[in-house]
Design an enzyme around this catalytic site. Structure first.
Site, mmCIF file in Angstrom:
data_model
loop_
_atom_site.group_PDB
_atom_site.id
_atom_site.type_symbol
_atom_site.label_atom_id
_atom_site.label_comp_id
_atom_site.label_asym_id
_atom_site.label_seq_id
_atom_site.Cartn_x
_atom_site.Cartn_y
_atom_site.Cartn_z
ATOM 1 N N GLU A 1 -11.231 21.018 29.518
ATOM 2 C CA GLU A 1 -10.389 19.965 28.908
ATOM 3 C C GLU A 1 -9.563 20.478 27.726
ATOM 4 O O GLU A 1 -8.515 19.931 27.410
ATOM 5 C CB GLU A 1 -11.251 18.768 28.486
ATOM 6 C CG GLU A 1 -12.186 18.968 27.278
ATOM 7 C CD GLU A 1 -13.552 19.551 27.651
ATOM 8 O OE1 GLU A 1 -13.653 20.198 28.717
ATOM 9 O OE2 GLU A 1 -14.502 19.385 26.862
ATOM 10 N N GLN B 1 -25.186 21.478 33.394
ATOM 11 C CA GLN B 1 -26.634 21.695 33.266
ATOM 12 C C GLN B 1 -27.395 20.539 33.903
ATOM 13 O O GLN B 1 -28.415 20.740 34.573
ATOM 14 C CB GLN B 1 -26.987 21.883 31.788
ATOM 15 C CG GLN B 1 -26.298 23.117 31.190
ATOM 16 C CD GLN B 1 -26.483 23.267 29.677
ATOM 17 O OE1 GLN B 1 -27.084 22.419 29.023
ATOM 18 N NE2 GLN B 1 -25.952 24.340 29.118
ATOM 19 N N HIS C 1 -15.425 24.487 28.905
ATOM 20 C CA HIS C 1 -14.713 23.231 28.617
ATOM 21 C C HIS C 1 -13.247 23.320 29.045
ATOM 22 O O HIS C 1 -12.378 23.640 28.227
ATOM 23 C CB HIS C 1 -14.781 22.925 27.121
ATOM 24 C CG HIS C 1 -16.146 22.549 26.660
ATOM 25 N ND1 HIS C 1 -16.612 21.256 26.685
ATOM 26 C CD2 HIS C 1 -17.181 23.306 26.206
ATOM 27 C CE1 HIS C 1 -17.859 21.216 26.248
ATOM 28 N NE2 HIS C 1 -18.226 22.457 25.953
ATOM 29 N N GLY D 1 -22.588 17.585 25.777
ATOM 30 C CA GLY D 1 -23.381 16.859 24.788
ATOM 31 C C GLY D 1 -24.570 17.681 24.344
ATOM 32 O O GLY D 1 -24.855 18.740 24.898
ATOM 33 N N CYS E 1 -20.089 21.487 30.996
ATOM 34 C CA CYS E 1 -21.073 21.977 30.023
ATOM 35 C C CYS E 1 -22.439 21.318 30.229
ATOM 36 O O CYS E 1 -23.091 21.613 31.209
ATOM 37 C CB CYS E 1 -20.531 21.825 28.611
ATOM 38 S SG CYS E 1 -21.242 23.045 27.510
ATOM 39 N N LEU E 2 -22.844 20.376 29.357
ATOM 40 C CA LEU E 2 -24.113 19.697 29.621
ATOM 41 C C LEU E 2 -24.055 19.011 30.993
ATOM 42 O O LEU E 2 -25.070 18.884 31.680
ATOM 43 C CB LEU E 2 -24.407 18.670 28.519
ATOM 44 C CG LEU E 2 -25.715 17.899 28.669
ATOM 45 C CD1 LEU E 2 -26.919 18.823 28.634
ATOM 46 C CD2 LEU E 2 -25.851 16.846 27.573
ATOM 47 N N PRO F 1 0.824 -1.220 0.000
ATOM 48 C CA PRO F 1 0.000 0.000 0.000
ATOM 49 C C PRO F 1 0.856 1.266 0.000
ATOM 50 O O PRO F 1 0.496 2.256 -0.665
ATOM 51 C CB PRO F 1 -0.811 -0.110 1.303
ATOM 52 C CG PRO F 1 -0.836 -1.571 1.626
ATOM 53 C CD PRO F 1 0.465 -2.122 1.114
ATOM 54 N N GLU G 1 -33.968 22.793 26.483
ATOM 55 C CA GLU G 1 -33.427 22.063 25.329
ATOM 56 C C GLU G 1 -34.139 20.710 25.197
ATOM 57 O O GLU G 1 -34.336 20.222 24.089
ATOM 58 C CB GLU G 1 -31.908 21.846 25.497
ATOM 59 C CG GLU G 1 -31.273 21.081 24.330
ATOM 60 C CD GLU G 1 -29.756 20.884 24.450
ATOM 61 O OE1 GLU G 1 -29.160 21.326 25.461
ATOM 62 O OE2 GLU G 1 -29.170 20.275 23.528
ATOM 63 N N ARG H 1 -25.403 26.795 23.905
ATOM 64 C CA ARG H 1 -26.507 27.715 23.637
ATOM 65 C C ARG H 1 -27.368 27.955 24.872
ATOM 66 O O ARG H 1 -28.106 28.902 24.950
ATOM 67 C CB ARG H 1 -27.461 27.119 22.583
ATOM 68 C CG ARG H 1 -26.867 27.003 21.205
ATOM 69 C CD ARG H 1 -27.905 26.451 20.214
ATOM 70 N NE ARG H 1 -27.223 25.767 19.124
ATOM 71 C CZ ARG H 1 -26.632 26.401 18.114
ATOM 72 N NH1 ARG H 1 -26.672 27.702 18.038
ATOM 73 N NH2 ARG H 1 -26.009 25.708 17.175
HETATM 74 N N1 GLN Z 1 -26.458 21.272 24.777
HETATM 75 C C1 GLN Z 1 -25.981 22.196 25.752
HETATM 76 C C2 GLN Z 1 -26.009 23.634 25.249
HETATM 77 O O1 GLN Z 1 -26.041 23.855 24.066
HETATM 78 C C3 GLN Z 1 -24.593 21.836 26.214
HETATM 79 C C4 GLN Z 1 -23.558 21.964 25.170
HETATM 80 C C5 GLN Z 1 -22.267 21.261 25.486
HETATM 81 O O2 GLN Z 1 -22.224 20.382 26.353
HETATM 82 N N2 GLN Z 1 -21.209 21.575 24.756
HETATM 83 O O3 GLN Z 1 -25.963 24.544 26.016
#
Ligand code: GLN
Length: 506
Positions: free
Chosen positions: A473, A349, A471, A318, A345-346, A154, A369, A426
């Site tokens: 990370e 939330q 985030h 997420g 993030c999520l 290859p 959401e 968002r």
């Molecule tokens: N869905 C959620 C928002 O839009 C979290 C986004 C995420 O975890 N990056 O706020």
């Protein structure tokens, strides 16, 4: 450093993590390929919007120019207009501060969609002078188990294709499972028209990806590059990498962390999270076993069987409703059992939703959401998002300043009252509920600069419970672990050693 991706999406922000792994966010808010995460972790190269271009972006630019009449009546074509635009994107990086531009082209030689990129880099060497350009071809040497042999065919073919279009690679980096025997290197060199020393073995590292730079240096890649480009380079300082690997190889303890996500079965979907956990493990001399747990499984089976025994629980980001209830259950488990918890993030939330339902007593609380008409919208759309309908690049993105409360756990981890972290969301915590939550023991220890958006929540009564809207990370490096990951892993190590003391009766 720069990555050119031959797909047609303008950026990977609109792609599912199943298709393309994690979307990596830069300070300037650009949503980029996850390889840029590797660039930031492995190098000190500054990365911006100009560090990742796709076919979609290139075409969009050319078509916009055409609409503005900038081509003065010419027929607009792949060669030269698309290829010129690609070359412009490469050259844009080469300002006075830059010695070398490293451009990676994604995809595989022979793909229809990568052809304009390869043609552009062929032309590029003519433009800047062949002596100023180095082509490295990364090639896979498959191992056939049944025949117990490595196959170089290859590689011969992909290099053959490159040479047909006028690119003679200077160096071949050979990805391989097994050591590449001298006879195979010689064969590759002969068929591919490169010196044997430019056939570099890059064997899979079963221990850590952070072994790769050292092994490339051992195989002489650095010298080849410096020589071909005539760079006036000092000798390489790799002591911090050696130290890092030494620590990785000699942990004092072993702990386990559960990452409860909706894309948990996909290795690349939370790439930076897994890396950041490892970085903190290196710092605390801990080998970390990461359990990738699908939040839907927790929804189905309950947290007991899936989460028992973990020293820490992390719930990452997420989008969309699937698996959310499993995340909420996992957070309840972490809160009640006093297991160190980091929400991202999520994940933050969901921590808010869990607290609302089970502590504040707001039955049915949710994020809008997932449930437009929830009786208690504790997470809702950001004001600035209300009228946005387009999906690409329209979230609250990139580095934003957050102020931290002086006595908070977050401020203690960072050792600072103000931080800059990257965002991609968002939805936000609904401030109408702030007082009610505080009265029940949740603190809002980080807020955006104007004090309006919640950035960090904590439970001071819990051994370690921190959740953030941003985030962290994305800013962790092996040599500079992120302070929150470091604090989280430290708490998990502490819990683990306390548990083992209890078990041994000491
Ligand atoms: N869905 C959620 C928002 O839009 C979290 C986004 C995420 O975890 N990056 O706020």
């Amino acid at each position: 450093m720069q990555k050119l991706d031959p797909y047609i999406n303008v950026d990977p922000g609109t792609m599912s993590p199943y298709q393309h792994g994690e979307v990596y966010v830069l300070d300037d808010g650009s949503e980029t390929d996850l390889d840029l995460g590797h660039y930031e972790r492995f190098t000190h190269s500054p990365l911006t919007r100009q560090s990742n271009y796709t076919t979609g972006q290139i075409y969009l630019k050319v078509i916009e120019k055409e609409r503005r009449g900038e081509f003065l009546g010419q027929t607009v074509q792949v060669i030269p207009h698309i290829t010129n635009e690609i070359k412009r994107c490469i050259a844009k990086l080469a300002d006075d501060e830059v010695d070398v531009v490293i451009t990676e082209i994604g995809g595989t030689v022979g793909d229809i969609e990568s052809q304009p990129f390869l043609e552009a880099i062929r032309q590029f060497a003519l433009d800047v002078g062949k002596e100023n350009c180095l082509y490295i071809h990364l090639t896979l040497i498959p191992y056939l188990k049944a025949a117990a042999e490595l196959k170089t065919k290859p590689t011969q073919h992909s290099v053959g294709l490159l040479r047909q279009i006028g690119i003679q690679p200077d160096v071949l980096i050979c990805r391989t499972e097994r050591a590449l025997p001298a006879s195979d290197r010689e064969k590759i060199a002969l068929f591919c028209n490169v010196p044997v020393r430019a056939v570099i073995e890059e064997r899979d590292k079963d221990f850590s990806i952070y072994e790769v730079p050292l092994s490339l240096v051992e195989n002489g890649l650095d010298e080849l590059i410096v020589k071909k480009l005539g760079l006036n380079a000092k000798s390489l300082e790799l002591d911090d990498w050696r130290e890092l690997l030494h620590r990785l190889r000699n942990p004092d303890t072993e702990i386990s962390i559960a990452v409860v996500g909706k894309y948990a079965e996909h290795k690349d979907a939370y790439k930076s999270i897994y890396e950041a956990i490892d970085h903190a493990g290196i710092e605390h001399h801990a080998q970390i076993r990461v359990g990738r747990i699908l939040s839907e499984d927790i929804q189905r089976e309950g947290p007991e069987r899936l989460l028992s025994g973990y020293d820490g629980i992390l719930v990452p980001g997420g989008f969309g409703e699937r698996g959310v209830e499993g995340k909420v259950d996992a957070i309840r488990w972490a809160r009640q059992r006093k297991i160190p918890f980091l929400g991202i993030c999520l994940g933050m939330q969901c921590a808010v939703i869990e607290f609302a339902r089970n502590v504040v007593g707001l039955a049915g609380a949710n994020s809008t959401e997932f449930e437009k008409d929830t009786p208690y919208p504790v997470v809702c759309l950001l004001d600035e998002q209300q009228n946005i309908t387009e999906k690409g690049g329209t979230m609250r993105l990139g580095a934003q300043v957050a102020d931290l409360a002086p006595d908070s756990r977050a401020a203690e981890c960072y050792g600072s009252a103000q931080v800059q972290e990257r965002h991609r969301h968002r939805y936000e915590f609904n401030n109408q509920y702030r007082k009610q939550f505080e009265a029940h023991g949740m603190t809002f220890s980080g807020t955006s600069k104007q004090g309006s958006l919640v950035e960090v929540v904590e439970l001071p009564e819990h051994p370690w419970f921190v959740a953030v809207q941003y985030h962290p990370e994305f800013k962790s490096k092996p040599t500079q672990p992120h302070p929150l990951f470091s604090g989280f892993v430290q708490a998990a190590v502490r819990r683990n050693s306390r548990d083992s003391m209890v078990e041994s009766g000491s």
